[in-house]
Enzyme design. Structure first.
Site, PDB file in Angstrom:
ATOM      1  N   CYS A   1      45.301  33.442  44.295  1.00 27.47           N
ATOM      2  CA  CYS A   1      45.107  32.849  45.624  1.00 27.47           C
ATOM      3  C   CYS A   1      46.385  32.144  46.094  1.00 27.47           C
ATOM      4  O   CYS A   1      47.406  32.786  46.283  1.00 27.47           O
ATOM      5  CB  CYS A   1      43.882  31.935  45.623  1.00 27.47           C
ATOM      6  SG  CYS A   1      43.308  31.522  47.301  1.00 27.47           S
TER       7      CYS A   1
ATOM      8  N   HIS B   1      39.857  35.642  44.044  1.00 28.05           N
ATOM      9  CA  HIS B   1      39.583  34.831  42.857  1.00 28.05           C
ATOM     10  C   HIS B   1      38.898  35.697  41.799  1.00 28.05           C
ATOM     11  O   HIS B   1      37.671  35.871  41.853  1.00 28.05           O
ATOM     12  CB  HIS B   1      38.683  33.645  43.210  1.00 28.05           C
ATOM     13  CG  HIS B   1      39.366  32.597  44.027  1.00 28.05           C
ATOM     14  ND1 HIS B   1      40.105  31.578  43.462  1.00 28.05           N
ATOM     15  CD2 HIS B   1      39.449  32.426  45.369  1.00 28.05           C
ATOM     16  CE1 HIS B   1      40.600  30.803  44.422  1.00 28.05           C
ATOM     17  NE2 HIS B   1      40.228  31.303  45.587  1.00 28.05           N
TER      18      HIS B   1
ATOM     19  N   GLU C   1      38.151  34.932  38.860  1.00 27.33           N
ATOM     20  CA  GLU C   1      37.212  34.101  38.102  1.00 27.33           C
ATOM     21  C   GLU C   1      35.880  33.931  38.820  1.00 27.33           C
ATOM     22  O   GLU C   1      34.895  33.489  38.218  1.00 27.33           O
ATOM     23  CB  GLU C   1      37.838  32.729  37.809  1.00 27.33           C
ATOM     24  CG  GLU C   1      37.882  31.751  38.962  1.00 27.33           C
ATOM     25  CD  GLU C   1      39.016  31.983  39.957  1.00 27.33           C
ATOM     26  OE1 GLU C   1      39.180  31.125  40.850  1.00 27.33           O
ATOM     27  OE2 GLU C   1      39.729  33.004  39.835  1.00 27.33           O
TER      28      GLU C   1
END
Length: 206
Positions: free
Chosen positions: A79, A182, A184
């Site tokens: 990001c 992202h 994650e």
């Protein structure tokens, strides 16, 4: 060990937990020694470009990151961390980025769509990379951003995403990689990307 650079720029815990879920040792750290010794490094980030680069500079981490990139070991910006890898941003005019991947960061035009761009969107891979090994042809990922990267060299572009306009959602120059989304927070496909990154780090360790 994967080092997640802690410079006060948010989302460290979620990245650390994502690596824990896939059984990969990872640690959030602001220590230059620990970053320099890591098998792989993650540069995360949420917020404003100028604040992030300023925080890295204040902590003396910019030369550490550049030296790490020069070592040939894998470095992944996530990001805002991806944006910091480039030369500069419209969000912080006159403030240089890390300059590890030639290009600039520009604000997404509204084009009748909500800004920031928040939610799931697909990636169209335009170049093969170990980071995308085992993923479907157009994987989905989770985005939260108002600015996007424009790599200067087409050869550095890994994937393109459409949101009103096409933008470079993943880039790579040698061992330096960046993703605007992202991983994650991107479910199994995001976890696969993190596994792929960890595999690159393990390969460098040998």
């Amino acid at each position: 060990m994967i080092a997640i650079i802690d410079y006060g720029a948010g989302n460290l815990r979620s990245v650390e937990l994502a690596f824990r879920r896939i059984g990969v040792p990872a640690k959030a750290t602001g220590s230059a020694a620990e970053i320099s010794a890591a098998a792989g490094v993650i540069l995360p980030g949420v917020g404003a470009f100028a604040d992030a680069v300023g925080a890295l500079e204040k902590r003396g981490l910019i030369p550490v990151i550049r030296e790490y990139a020069a070592s040939g070991r894998p470095l992944l910006g996530i990001c805002l961390g991806m944006q910091a890898l480039l030369d500069g941003s419209e969000e912080g005019r006159g403030i240089p980025g890390l300059g590890l991947i030639p290009g600039r960061v520009v604000r997404l035009p509204a084009r009748g769509l909500k800004i920031p761009h928040i939610g799931w969107n697909s990636l169209r891979a335009v170049k093969e990379s170990p980071l995308f090994d085992g993923l479907p042809e157009e994987p989905y990922a989770y985005f939260v951003h108002s600015y996007a990267c424009e790599a200067a060299q087409p050869a550095d572009v890994l994937a393109v995403t459409e949101y009103g306009v096409p933008f470079h959602s993943a880039v790579q120059r040698g061992n330096v990689m960046g993703v605007q989304f992202h991983p994650e927070k991107s479910g199994r496909q995001g976890e696969r990307m993190l596994r792929n990154f960890a595999a690159l780090a393990e390969g460098r360790q040998g």
